[in-house]
Design a protein around this motif. Structure first.
Motif, PDB file in Angstrom:
ATOM      1  N   ARG A   5       5.156  -0.043  -1.868  1.00  0.00           N
ATOM      2  CA  ARG A   5       5.562  -0.196  -0.469  1.00  0.00           C
ATOM      3  C   ARG A   5       6.453  -1.423  -0.351  1.00  0.00           C
ATOM      4  O   ARG A   5       6.100  -2.497  -0.842  1.00  0.00           O
ATOM      5  N   LEU A  20       7.702  -4.374   1.671  1.00  0.00           N
ATOM      6  CA  LEU A  20       7.179  -5.137   2.805  1.00  0.00           C
ATOM      7  C   LEU A  20       8.150  -6.240   3.188  1.00  0.00           C
ATOM      8  O   LEU A  20       8.750  -6.892   2.320  1.00  0.00           O
ATOM      9  N   ARG A  75       5.684  -2.754   6.399  1.00  0.00           N
ATOM     10  CA  ARG A  75       6.485  -1.882   5.547  1.00  0.00           C
ATOM     11  C   ARG A  75       7.778  -1.480   6.244  1.00  0.00           C
ATOM     12  O   ARG A  75       7.793  -1.148   7.443  1.00  0.00           O
ATOM     13  N   SER A 123      10.429   0.915   7.379  1.00  0.00           N
ATOM     14  CA  SER A 123      10.457   2.340   7.676  1.00  0.00           C
ATOM     15  C   SER A 123      11.754   2.666   8.406  1.00  0.00           C
ATOM     16  O   SER A 123      12.164   1.944   9.317  1.00  0.00           O
ATOM     17  N   GLY A 140      10.334   1.885  -2.254  1.00  0.00           N
ATOM     18  CA  GLY A 140       9.181   1.600  -1.410  1.00  0.00           C
ATOM     19  C   GLY A 140       9.440   1.739   0.070  1.00  0.00           C
ATOM     20  O   GLY A 140       8.630   1.300   0.903  1.00  0.00           O
ATOM     21  N   ALA A 187       9.727   3.731   3.512  1.00  0.00           N
ATOM     22  CA  ALA A 187       9.236   4.937   4.181  1.00  0.00           C
ATOM     23  C   ALA A 187      10.358   5.521   5.036  1.00  0.00           C
ATOM     24  O   ALA A 187      11.121   4.788   5.678  1.00  0.00           O
TER      25      ALA A 187
END
Length: 629
Positions: free
Chosen positions: A447, A449, A455, A457, A482, A484
């Motif tokens: 993920r 970060l 995270r 996205s 990583g 999203a």
């Protein structure tokens, strides 16, 4: 048999009479143009940014038309989405304009399809401007008429300029350069610019569609005064070769040829507008529209999906030759389509993050898996033009760069890689990850970060379902970093509303570049247009250096100076990483039922030019299984 011969003879006589009328009109106009001048310069029949117009003042018709093309028949087209509006003035901010509506209106000047930057008189029989391009004057044709028989006058031009400036985001930016619009007489009007030296401004003004003042300031059939700032489904009044015939809101719209169209003998219009009817059916899904084409419910289809172009036309009519496909080169324009990052979003404001996102896009993989290796790698925001930058800076670029404050070094500009040019390998993703770490991101347990531990996205907002596969391939690469992602495909109305409200992380947008870029570049890239609803600066770019280069480009006094500014602008745009170019559109893919004729010489810069210069061919129609036109 006797009846048919007589009918043919009459048809031939009508066409011969039309050609004689065209020749006489052109001759008289040429004599006038040579003899007359105005305060703003010599009256001209045409203007061009790249030298002398191809056709002189006495020309009869362009080389790319058939002046004796038969008129009649019907063509059925398809459109995606829906429509709820016949008011073009507000189409940039509200409502969905009906497809092909602008053919009911005429501009002051008409574009030549076999010249890159030339316009010939249409509503205006002549145009004039001084050497410093500080103004442009137009003299209207005395025969120009609205469909109700009312003459087109300078009052209509003045009204239209004010309305476009007030209501259209696209035209507002351009018309801000107009300091004054002066009615000189019922047939003459002058636009005075707030700046000098931009040779493109007269051409831009020439392309403005003129609207009927008396209709828009009048009342509708119910006695209610029309609101020019509102959407409407009242059939509008135009001056063009077609008028609205019928419609079903959101589903279909039909246009019919104006039998007594005033401009049929104007040289730039000869051989065009040959269909009696143009019918357009709306579809919510591109695949459904393709099936409708196969079922002979649509005559002509412009294919935007290369996958469909390669594998979607395997059906009996195509195998038998009753359906034909052509790829027409697009030379007038450089069109680059891209995934655009919304720089207004806080999470997308770091250029290191945007560069990493661009590095993750796998052009080669997408080209192979989605586009069947039919695309060339996007490398410029000015593709297929003189303004595309490549290799070392030219001497003109270096000279201009030296005059720009706080500009990047020549070495950095020369190293500005074409977006999406990186190979899709582990090294590319590793370099992208290093950039993300520099920007403060951490990859933990798969993920990515941010500094606050949240995270990253990103949401793709798409209108065209065909782009979903491209976005999915891109998203799979982003997942390796990583990140999203969410891909949301919405209908046309939702898509336009989300773009207008800047409610997206990544969207698809296309920039159209000509061979003489000018004032529209302010709309594309500058700070002034970044937060303007409906503007073409979709990503919200705000960069003082870009602003300065756009002004240098627009106001360049020479072609070489314009090219130098454009190429530097191209390089600086790449350094901003405002998006990921997906493809350059250099061909127009057209499939059609073989029941139409076209000129022997197609226009170099007009692509398919359908339906403008085509016509219904009854003999071909019989061979395709024919239908009642």
């Amino acid at each position: 048999m006797r009846f048919r011969v007589q009918a043919f003879d009459k048809c031939w006589l009508r066409r011969l009479a039309l050609l004689l009328a065209i020749a006489l009109s052109a001759f008289c106009h040429a004599a006038k143009a040579k003899a007359e001048k105005t305060i703003g310069g010599e009256w001209l029949h045409a203007i061009s940014l790249t030298g002398q117009p191809k056709y002189g003042p006495g020309f009869r018709f362009p080389d790319y038309v058939n002046p004796l093309a038969p008129q009649g028949g019907r063509v059925r087209l398809g459109a995606l989405g829906t429509f709820d509006n016949f008011n073009p003035l507000v189409s940039g901010v509200k409502g969905n304009l009906a497809a092909h509506l602008m053919q009911i209106y005429e501009p002051l000047l008409a574009v030549s399809l076999d010249e890159p930057t030339t316009e010939y008189g249409l509503l205006a029989e002549a145009v004039a401007f001084p050497d410093d391009f500080s103004s442009v004057s137009f003299r209207l044709r005395p025969e120009a008429r609205w469909h109700d028989g009312t003459p087109v006058t300078a009052d209509d031009v003045l009204f239209s300029a004010e309305a476009w400036k007030r209501l259209s985001p696209q035209w507002n930016k351009l018309l801000l350069k107009v300091a004054n619009v002066e009615k000189l007489s019922d047939r003459e009007i002058r636009f005075t610019f707030s700046e000098k030296g931009d040779p493109a401004l007269p051409l831009y003004i020439g392309q403005m569609s003129i609207l009927p003042r008396h209709w828009w300031t009048g009342v509708d059939g119910n006695g209610k005064r029309r609101d020019i700032a509102a959407t409407t489904l009242e059939p509008p009044l135009g001056s063009g070769p077609y008028k609205l015939r019928s419609f079903i809101p959101g589903r279909s719209v039909s246009y019919e040829r104006v039998a007594d169209y005033w401009g049929k003998a104007v040289p730039i219009r000869v051989g065009t507008g040959n269909f009696d009817r143009i019918d357009i059916e709306y579809f919510r899904d591109a695949n459904v529209m393709l099936e409708a084409f196969k079922a002979d419910l649509i005559d002509v289809r412009r294919e935007t999906s290369l996958k469909s172009w390669v594998v979607g036309y395997d059906f009996a009519a195509a195998d038998q030759g009753r359906v034909v496909r052509d790829a027409f080169g697009i030379e007038r324009l450089g069109i680059v389509k891209a995934f655009v990052f919304n720089l207004r979003q806080k999470k997308l404001q770091d250029p290191r993050l945007r560069q990493a996102l661009a590095m993750a896009y796998g052009f080669d993989d997408v080209n192979r898996s989605v586009f069947h290796n039919m695309l060339s790698r996007p490398g410029s925001y000015f593709p297929h033009t003189d303004f595309a930058a490549a290799g070392p800076l030219s001497d003109d670029e270096k000279a201009l760069l030296a005059r720009l404050p706080e500009a990047p070094s020549a070495a950095r500009l020369e190293a500005a890689a074409p977006l999406s040019a990186q190979p899709t390998d582990r090294a590319s993703l590793f370099n992208a990850l290093e950039l993300l770490r520099e920007a403060g991101y951490t990859l933990k347990d798969g993920r990515l970060l941010d500094k606050a531990g949240k995270r990253l996205s990103l949401e793709f907002v798409l209108e065209d379902a065909a782009m979903e596969r491209v976005a999915a391939a891109y998203a799979s690469q982003l997942a390796k970093l990583g990140i999203a992602t969410n891909i949301r495909v919405v209908d046309d109305v939702q898509y336009q509303n989300r773009l207008r409200s800047f409610d997206f992380d990544i969207a698809v947008h296309a920039w159209v570049q000509g061979h003489a870029p000018g004032g529209e570049q302010r709309e594309y890239w500058t700070t002034a247009s970044a937060d303007k609803r409906g503007a073409n600066n979709l990503g919200g770019l705000k960069d003082p250096l870009v602003d300065a280069l756009v002004e240098k480009l627009v106001l360049a006094e020479s072609r070489s100076g314009k090219i130098a500014a454009g190429r530097l602008l191209d390089r600086v745009l790449r350094l901003n990483w405002i998006g990921v170019p997906i493809l350059n559109e250099d061909k127009e893919y057209v499939a059609r039922w073989d029941r139409f004729g076209r000129p022997a010489t197609m226009p170099r810069y007009g692509a398919a030019a359908f339906p403008s210069i085509w016509w219904w061919d009854a003999e071909k129609a019989q061979k395709t299984g024919g239908r009642n036109p």
